[in-house]
Scaffold this motif. Structure first.
Motif, short mmCIF file in Angstrom:
data_model
loop_
_atom_site.label_atom_id
_atom_site.label_comp_id
_atom_site.label_asym_id
_atom_site.label_seq_id
_atom_site.Cartn_x
_atom_site.Cartn_y
_atom_site.Cartn_z
N LEU A 153 0.75 -1.13 0.03
CA LEU A 153 0.14 -0.06 -0.14
C LEU A 153 0.81 1.27 0.14
O LEU A 153 1.97 1.39 0.79
CB LEU A 153 -0.99 -0.05 1.24
CG LEU A 153 -1.84 -1.22 1.38
CD1 LEU A 153 -2.58 -1.05 2.70
CD2 LEU A 153 -2.86 -1.23 0.13
N PRO A 154 0.60 2.38 -0.86
CA PRO A 154 1.21 3.55 -0.82
C PRO A 154 0.92 4.27 0.32
O PRO A 154 -0.07 3.88 1.17
CB PRO A 154 0.86 4.18 -2.16
CG PRO A 154 -0.53 3.46 -2.21
CD PRO A 154 -0.69 2.40 -2.02
N ASP A 155 1.62 5.30 0.73
CA ASP A 155 1.32 6.19 1.80
C ASP A 155 -0.12 6.74 1.75
O ASP A 155 -0.83 6.88 2.64
CB ASP A 155 2.41 7.22 1.99
CG ASP A 155 3.82 6.78 2.19
OD1 ASP A 155 3.80 5.60 2.90
OD2 ASP A 155 4.78 7.32 1.83
N ASP A 156 -0.55 7.12 0.66
CA ASP A 156 -1.97 7.73 0.35
C ASP A 156 -2.45 7.04 -0.57
O ASP A 156 -2.31 7.25 -2.00
CB ASP A 156 -1.65 9.40 0.02
CG ASP A 156 -3.02 9.94 -0.11
OD1 ASP A 156 -3.85 9.52 0.58
OD2 ASP A 156 -2.96 11.10 -0.76
N LEU A 157 -3.20 5.92 -0.26
CA LEU A 157 -3.90 5.08 -1.26
C LEU A 157 -5.33 5.77 -1.77
O LEU A 157 -6.11 6.55 -1.20
CB LEU A 157 -4.45 3.93 -0.68
CG LEU A 157 -5.18 2.94 -1.39
CD1 LEU A 157 -4.13 2.10 -2.29
CD2 LEU A 157 -5.75 1.81 -0.53
N PRO A 158 -5.12 6.12 -3.20
CA PRO A 158 -6.10 6.89 -3.97
C PRO A 158 -7.43 5.85 -3.70
O PRO A 158 -7.62 4.75 -3.40
CB PRO A 158 -5.78 6.53 -5.41
CG PRO A 158 -4.32 6.14 -5.39
CD PRO A 158 -4.06 5.56 -4.23
N ALA A 159 -8.62 6.74 -3.86
CA ALA A 159 -9.92 5.98 -3.65
C ALA A 159 -10.20 4.89 -4.77
O ALA A 159 -10.93 3.82 -4.35
CB ALA A 159 -11.04 7.27 -3.63
N TRP A 160 -9.71 5.01 -5.64
CA TRP A 160 -10.06 4.10 -7.00
C TRP A 160 -9.11 2.83 -6.84
O TRP A 160 -9.38 1.83 -7.55
CB TRP A 160 -9.60 4.57 -8.44
CG TRP A 160 -8.55 5.54 -8.27
CD1 TRP A 160 -8.46 6.93 -8.30
CD2 TRP A 160 -7.03 5.17 -8.65
NE1 TRP A 160 -7.08 7.50 -8.38
CE2 TRP A 160 -6.13 6.14 -8.74
CE3 TRP A 160 -6.60 3.86 -8.77
CZ2 TRP A 160 -4.81 6.06 -8.81
CZ3 TRP A 160 -5.11 3.91 -9.03
CH2 TRP A 160 -4.46 5.12 -9.17
N GLY A 161 -8.33 2.76 -5.85
CA GLY A 161 -7.46 1.40 -5.51
C GLY A 161 -6.11 1.46 -5.64
O GLY A 161 -5.45 2.70 -5.59
N ASN A 162 -5.44 0.56 -5.48
CA ASN A 162 -4.03 0.25 -5.47
C ASN A 162 -3.19 0.45 -6.81
O ASN A 162 -3.52 -0.12 -7.83
CB ASN A 162 -3.61 -1.08 -5.07
CG ASN A 162 -2.04 -1.39 -4.62
OD1 ASN A 162 -1.34 -0.80 -5.18
ND2 ASN A 162 -1.90 -2.07 -3.48
N PRO A 163 -2.47 1.55 -6.72
CA PRO A 163 -1.73 1.81 -8.15
C PRO A 163 -0.89 0.70 -8.68
O PRO A 163 -0.55 0.61 -9.78
CB PRO A 163 -0.75 2.98 -7.91
CG PRO A 163 -1.38 3.62 -6.44
CD PRO A 163 -2.09 2.67 -5.85
N LEU A 164 -0.19 -0.08 -7.68
CA LEU A 164 0.51 -1.25 -8.04
C LEU A 164 -0.39 -2.23 -8.91
O LEU A 164 0.24 -2.90 -9.87
CB LEU A 164 1.29 -1.69 -6.97
CG LEU A 164 2.46 -0.88 -6.53
CD1 LEU A 164 3.13 -1.60 -5.42
CD2 LEU A 164 3.52 -0.63 -7.51
N VAL A 165 -1.53 -2.42 -8.42
CA VAL A 165 -2.28 -3.56 -9.40
C VAL A 165 -2.89 -2.78 -10.46
O VAL A 165 -2.71 -3.54 -11.39
CB VAL A 165 -3.49 -3.71 -8.39
CG1 VAL A 165 -4.75 -4.35 -8.98
CG2 VAL A 165 -3.18 -4.35 -6.84
N LEU A 166 -2.95 -1.71 -10.42
CA LEU A 166 -3.44 -0.96 -11.72
C LEU A 166 -2.29 -1.15 -12.89
O LEU A 166 -2.59 -1.38 -14.02
CB LEU A 166 -3.86 0.55 -11.33
CG LEU A 166 -4.31 1.23 -12.73
CD1 LEU A 166 -5.53 0.79 -13.38
CD2 LEU A 166 -4.20 2.80 -12.49
#
Length: 155
Positions: free
Chosen positions: A79-92
């Motif tokens: 998880l990044p420090d500030d998880l966006p509402a749309w989900g995990n950037p690494l998964v994207l």
């Protein structure tokens, strides 16, 4: 139905499995998001996604081993420090890497599916376009690993 006589409807429940570390890929979401024509049969889409998953997982093997050594067993758990509402950037980014690579494979196949006289020209354009999708896949892999993207082209 497309003009080929094949149904262009992909079952929305069809997924391509993956290892427990990475997400599975929903086939209809892939087709819709990457604007794939109905001429691609479901079995071809699945095959190219499997090839792309194999490529991405191979590219990330050392990175995944590092994460496993840290006790992380799923990319979604990073998880990044500030998880966006749309989900995990690494998964994207992982989904983008796989999808771009699969689209590159499919574009290379598309020209061989054409039956019109200018198919040779279309084939050359498909190679150039496929190359762009291969680069975008590599860029996403590099972003996951925190690496810089560098591209070199022959003039």
């Amino acid at each position: 139905m497309s003009f080929t006589g094949f149904s262009d409807q992909i079952d929305s429940q069809t997924v391509v499995g993956n290892t427990s570390f990475y997400p599975e890929i929903n086939l209809s979401a892939f087709q819709a998001s990457y604007r794939l024509p109905g001429e691609y049969r479901e079995d071809m889409l699945i095959d190219r996604l499997k090839l792309a998953i194999t490529w991405a997982n191979g590219e990330l093997a050392d990175w995944q081993a590092e994460k496993a050594a840290e006790g992380i067993m799923n990319i979604g758990d990073i998880l990044p420090d500030d998880l966006p509402a749309w989900g995990n950037p690494l998964v994207l980014l992982y989904l983008r890497a796989v999808s771009c690579k699969a689209k590159a494979f499919l574009l290379a196949d598309y020209a061989t599916m054409l039956r019109k006289s200018d198919a040779q020209s279309d084939a050359m354009e498909a190679d150039e376009t496929a190359g762009r999708w291969h680069r975008m896949a590599s860029d996403a892999i590099n972003q996951i690993q925190g690496k810089t993207n560098i591209h070199a082209e022959a003039l």
